[in-house]
Structures are given as C-alpha cells and as structure tokens.
Design a protein around this motif. Structure first.
Motif, short mmCIF file in Angstrom:
data_model
loop_
_atom_site.label_atom_id
_atom_site.label_comp_id
_atom_site.label_asym_id
_atom_site.label_seq_id
_atom_site.Cartn_x
_atom_site.Cartn_y
_atom_site.Cartn_z
N GLY A 261 138.51 42.14 -145.88
CA GLY A 261 137.76 42.13 -147.13
C GLY A 261 137.73 40.81 -147.84
N VAL A 262 138.36 39.77 -147.26
CA VAL A 262 138.45 38.47 -147.93
C VAL A 262 137.57 37.45 -147.22
CG1 VAL A 262 139.97 36.55 -148.57
CG2 VAL A 262 140.79 38.92 -148.76
N GLU A 263 136.72 36.77 -148.01
CA GLU A 263 135.95 35.63 -147.55
C GLU A 263 136.53 34.38 -148.19
OE1 GLU A 263 131.27 34.28 -147.14
OE2 GLU A 263 131.89 35.50 -148.86
N GLN A 264 136.64 33.30 -147.44
CA GLN A 264 137.38 32.14 -147.90
C GLN A 264 136.55 30.87 -147.77
OE1 GLN A 264 141.11 31.73 -145.87
NE2 GLN A 264 141.85 30.07 -147.18
N PHE A 265 136.60 30.04 -148.84
CA PHE A 265 135.99 28.72 -148.84
C PHE A 265 137.04 27.70 -149.28
CE2 PHE A 265 132.53 31.66 -149.71
CZ PHE A 265 131.53 31.23 -148.84
N GLY A 266 137.14 26.60 -148.55
CA GLY A 266 138.04 25.53 -148.99
C GLY A 266 137.45 24.75 -150.14
N HIS A 267 136.18 24.44 -150.03
CA HIS A 267 135.47 23.71 -151.08
C HIS A 267 134.12 24.40 -151.30
CE1 HIS A 267 138.24 20.25 -151.03
NE2 HIS A 267 138.29 20.44 -149.73
N ALA A 268 133.58 24.22 -152.49
CA ALA A 268 132.25 24.76 -152.78
C ALA A 268 131.53 23.79 -153.71
CB ALA A 268 132.36 26.13 -153.43
N SER A 269 130.28 23.51 -153.42
CA SER A 269 129.47 22.64 -154.27
C SER A 269 129.22 23.34 -155.60
CB SER A 269 128.14 22.33 -153.59
OG SER A 269 127.38 23.53 -153.46
N ASP A 270 128.74 22.57 -156.58
CA ASP A 270 128.38 23.19 -157.86
C ASP A 270 127.33 24.28 -157.66
OD1 ASP A 270 130.16 21.65 -159.24
OD2 ASP A 270 128.68 20.30 -160.12
N GLU A 271 126.37 24.03 -156.76
CA GLU A 271 125.33 25.03 -156.50
C GLU A 271 125.94 26.31 -155.93
OE1 GLU A 271 125.24 21.87 -155.56
OE2 GLU A 271 123.69 21.14 -156.95
N LYS A 272 126.88 26.15 -155.01
CA LYS A 272 127.52 27.33 -154.42
C LYS A 272 128.34 28.07 -155.47
CE LYS A 272 128.77 30.11 -151.11
NZ LYS A 272 127.79 31.05 -150.52
N LEU A 273 129.05 27.34 -156.32
CA LEU A 273 129.83 27.99 -157.37
C LEU A 273 128.93 28.75 -158.33
CD1 LEU A 273 132.59 25.32 -158.12
CD2 LEU A 273 132.93 27.62 -157.18
N HIS A 274 127.81 28.16 -158.70
CA HIS A 274 126.87 28.90 -159.56
C HIS A 274 126.45 30.21 -158.89
CE1 HIS A 274 126.27 26.25 -162.94
NE2 HIS A 274 125.95 25.22 -162.17
N GLU A 275 126.17 30.13 -157.60
CA GLU A 275 125.77 31.33 -156.87
C GLU A 275 126.88 32.39 -156.88
OE1 GLU A 275 125.04 32.77 -152.27
OE2 GLU A 275 124.79 30.64 -152.76
N LEU A 276 128.12 31.96 -156.63
CA LEU A 276 129.24 32.90 -156.61
C LEU A 276 129.50 33.49 -157.98
CD1 LEU A 276 131.67 30.91 -154.27
CD2 LEU A 276 130.44 33.01 -153.71
N TYR A 277 129.47 32.66 -159.02
CA TYR A 277 129.65 33.16 -160.38
C TYR A 277 128.57 34.19 -160.73
CZ TYR A 277 133.04 29.51 -161.89
OH TYR A 277 134.13 28.72 -162.06
N ARG A 278 127.33 33.92 -160.33
CA ARG A 278 126.20 34.78 -160.73
C ARG A 278 126.14 36.09 -159.96
NH1 ARG A 278 121.62 33.26 -159.28
NH2 ARG A 278 122.05 31.29 -158.20
N THR A 279 126.75 36.12 -158.77
CA THR A 279 126.63 37.32 -157.93
C THR A 279 127.91 38.14 -157.87
OG1 THR A 279 127.17 36.01 -155.97
CG2 THR A 279 124.84 36.28 -156.50
N SER A 280 129.01 37.61 -158.35
CA SER A 280 130.28 38.36 -158.31
C SER A 280 130.32 39.40 -159.41
CB SER A 280 131.47 37.40 -158.43
OG SER A 280 131.53 36.53 -157.32
N SER A 281 131.08 40.45 -159.15
CA SER A 281 131.23 41.54 -160.13
C SER A 281 132.35 41.27 -161.12
CB SER A 281 131.53 42.86 -159.41
OG SER A 281 130.69 43.07 -158.30
N LEU A 282 133.37 40.53 -160.68
CA LEU A 282 134.60 40.39 -161.45
C LEU A 282 135.29 39.10 -161.07
CD1 LEU A 282 136.46 42.09 -163.42
CD2 LEU A 282 137.71 42.81 -161.37
#
Length: 393
Positions: A261-282
């Motif tokens: 159930g865990v997906e892992q990123f070592g680094h994420a661009s600002d664009e990727k972080l925006h995407e994760l923030y906008r699509t995560s539930s919690l």
C-alpha cells in the motif's frame, strides 16, 4: 538613510535574501516588513561586510549557489544546536546599530546578542523551542553536545530571552515552555506561524471522490525526525481496519520501504508536490521534533486536511475537528486512530479540506504572520488593524 518611524534590522540565520533560508520563512517576513516600510535592512549572522544590507548581490548569490552544489558550507557556518553570539559592539554590527533611529528594533533569528546597553534600540529574539525541548527530542544537533555544554548554552539563552524586549516563535507552545523552564512571562512571547511556500491560490473543488480514495501523504526529508518510522507502524494498523488505504511517502532520507500500500518517492519537483497535495485525501507527518512544519500548511492550502498528534505546533495549524484530526495519544496507536477516524468519513474529510483552505487564507498565510510580527514590535504599523492570532493570547 532617514526614517521617521521605527524600523527593524533583521539578523538572519543565513542569506536573508535567499528564498530557502530557514525553509523560506526569512524572506517572507523580510518582504512583508518591506511592504509596510518597516525594514531597515537585513544581514546574515555570518556576514563580514555590509554589501547586502539593503538587498541581494547577484554575484554573491551565484557564488553561494555554486558552493552549495559543491557541498561546501558558507564561510563561518557552524552546525549543531549551539547558539551563535553576535557582539553589538563588533566592527561590523556596531556602526550599523548606532545609525538606527531611536526606538528601532533588531531581530536576532537564531543568534544571541552580546548587548550594548548604551544603544537606544529594542531587541526581539526568534526562538523556535527551548534548549530542554530540543535536547529531549534529540533535534537540531543538540544530541551531540555534552551535559556541560548544554548547561552553558541553556544559561546563555535563558538570560538572553530575559534581556530581550520581545520574543517571537513559530508556534504557541514556545510561550508555555519558556514560561515553565525560563520563567519568561507568556505575554512577552508572540507566535508568528508560517504560511505556505508552495502556494495554491486556485479554487479547491469539493470533490468527494478525492476523499473516498483514502490516499495518505507524507512529505519530509528527515525521515527519522519527521516520524516516518512511526507512521509506517501506524499505517500497518490502519490497513487492518481500512485495507484500501494507501500511503505516498516523499522523503530523500527514507530507506526502501517495500510496504503493501506504500508508494515511495525520494525527490519530487514542485509540480509533482502540487499534484500530490491536490489529489491526496489526508496529510500525515508525525514529527518527533518540530517547531512548525510548512508542509502542513501547504497541504491545507491544497484542501488536504491533517491527521496527527496534538503536540508541537499542530494545535496552531490544525483547528481540531474542523481542519483535521488530532490525537492526544502520542504513539503509533493514537496516530492510527486519528487516521482511521479521518478516513472513515469522506464527507467530513472533504469538509475539513475546504475548511483547511479557508484557515490558510484567513489565519495562517504570510500577511497574517507579518501582522503578528508587527504586533510584537511596531504595532503602530498596523494602523489600528488587529492581528489575527492563531490561538487566543
């Protein structure tokens, strides 16, 4: 320079004009003071000249960036929790302070002044936690110091805070611990908070499917200090009750997790972080030692509520039950219970996400942080406007 109103000289923990000094909080406060016409100038506590007192040198900034890329520390840089002292009679700072208009302020951000009491100025210290809190939590280099060194630093810092005209911090718990441990009156300590660095000023749609996905996000480079291991322990418990819960980990410091159930990123661009923030539930980052945590505010700005413990800065950032869920049980079981409580009710989770966006706008964003700094130092600059406090003073 002539000033008709009191101004503030900002002594920063690093390059004051760099967007990431102290995670970006320094430049945001400086820019806010400039907008109010109340910034005299800014220096790094490591500066050896005044060439950047009133603005950035492009050539020097390039040199600093090259040094960082090569893994080199700035000249004079010191690691660890030991405070850096700055002599107000020193060859660099002394002449500047003597030019300040009477009643002006000097802000020492993670630095301790050796005071020249002949100067008609006032001093505000930026302190994010007490020595005992930092040592107990093992954060920011204090764990490497001997008992004798810690005692000496505690005595120095305690006296400096008593001598200061005001103290500012990120979070409200500092007023409580300084009162308990140093005997500082609580009304002398002002919590400023910190707004989002990765902004999201677009509308956040109320989309229930986002919150039904039960997608948890962790974002923190310092894996151990940010509570990564305890989150993994809690997530295993969450999956026993909610098998469809998922966790995304963004951390350069995390080991390979290989967890269901865990997906892992070592680094994420600002664009990727925006995407994760906008699509995560919690959002969940159960820090072991944390004076603020800008990522909590960034997540909130994207409509992502927080589940966490009720310690450190979380009661300032999260309006309990309104913009997130906080547990008074500060262990993996308590964290798991908070996460499950949040994820079980997607409708309430969505409502908390909408409320979180509003709290950032109405309470946590940078203009409010600057107002709180002005209230602590130069309240006349507010022109009768009352600051919005994160918690009642």
């Amino acid at each position: 320079m002539a000033h008709s109103a009191p101004t503030l000289l900002y002594i920063a923990p690093g390059d004051p004009w760099d967007r990431w000094t102290n995670s970006g909080t320094t430049i945001k406060l400086i820019e806010g003071l400039q907008q109010h016409g109340r910034l005299y100038g800014a220096l790094s506590r490591f500066d050896t000249d005044l060439k950047e007192l009133h603005g950035r040198s492009a050539l020097r900034h390039l040199g600093r960036r090259l040094r960082r890329k090569l893994g080199m520390k700035p000249p004079g840089h010191v690691d660890g929790g030991a405070p850096m002292t700055i002599d107000e009679r020193g060859e660099l700072l002394g002449p500047v302070l003597r030019k300040l208009p009477e009643g002006s302020w000097v802000m020492y951000h993670y630095a301790i002044p050796v005071i020249d009491r002949s100067l008609p100025i006032r001093r505000v210290l930026f302190q994010d936690m007490t020595v005992d809190d930092a040592v107990r939590a093992g954060g920011f280099g204090w764990g490497s110091l001997s008992t004798q060194e810690i005692d000496a630093h505690r005595s120095l810092i305690r006296q400096a805070n008593h001598d200061a005209d005001a103290i500012v911090s990120f979070a409200g718990f500092v007023a409580d611990t300084m009162h308990e441990q140093y005997g500082i009156p609580k009304e002398k300590v002002f919590a400023l908070g910190g707004g989002p660095m990765r902004r999201w000023d677009q509308p956040v749609p109320a989309e229930i499917e986002r919150y039904r996905r039960r997608q948890i996000l962790f974002c923190g480079r310092a894996w151990e200090r940010k509570g990564g291991p305890v989150l993994i322990e809690a997530f295993r418990k969450v999956r026993r009750e909610l098998p469809d819960a998922k966790l995304t980990v963004v951390s350069a410091g995390a080991p390979p997790l290989n967890e269901p159930g865990v997906e892992q990123f070592g680094h994420a661009s600002d664009e990727k972080l925006h995407e994760l923030y906008r699509t995560s539930s919690l959002f969940c980052m159960p820090s072991i030692c944390e004076s603020w945590g800008l990522v909590y505010v960034e997540a909130a700005a994207h409509g992502c509520p927080t589940a966490n413990w009720s310690n450190w800065a979380l009661p300032d950032i999260v309006d309990r039950g309104v913009t997130g869920v906080l547990s008074d049980r500060h262990d993996a079981d308590g964290l798991a219970e908070a996460i499950v409580e949040a994820l079980r009710d997607p409708q309430h989770l969505m409502e908390m996400g909408q409320n979180a966006v509003k709290r950032v706008r109405d309470v946590l964003d940078w203009p409010h942080c600057v107002d709180r700094l002005l209230a602590a130092t130069m309240p006349d600059a507010l022109e009768g406007r009352q600051p919005v406090w994160m918690r009642p003073r």
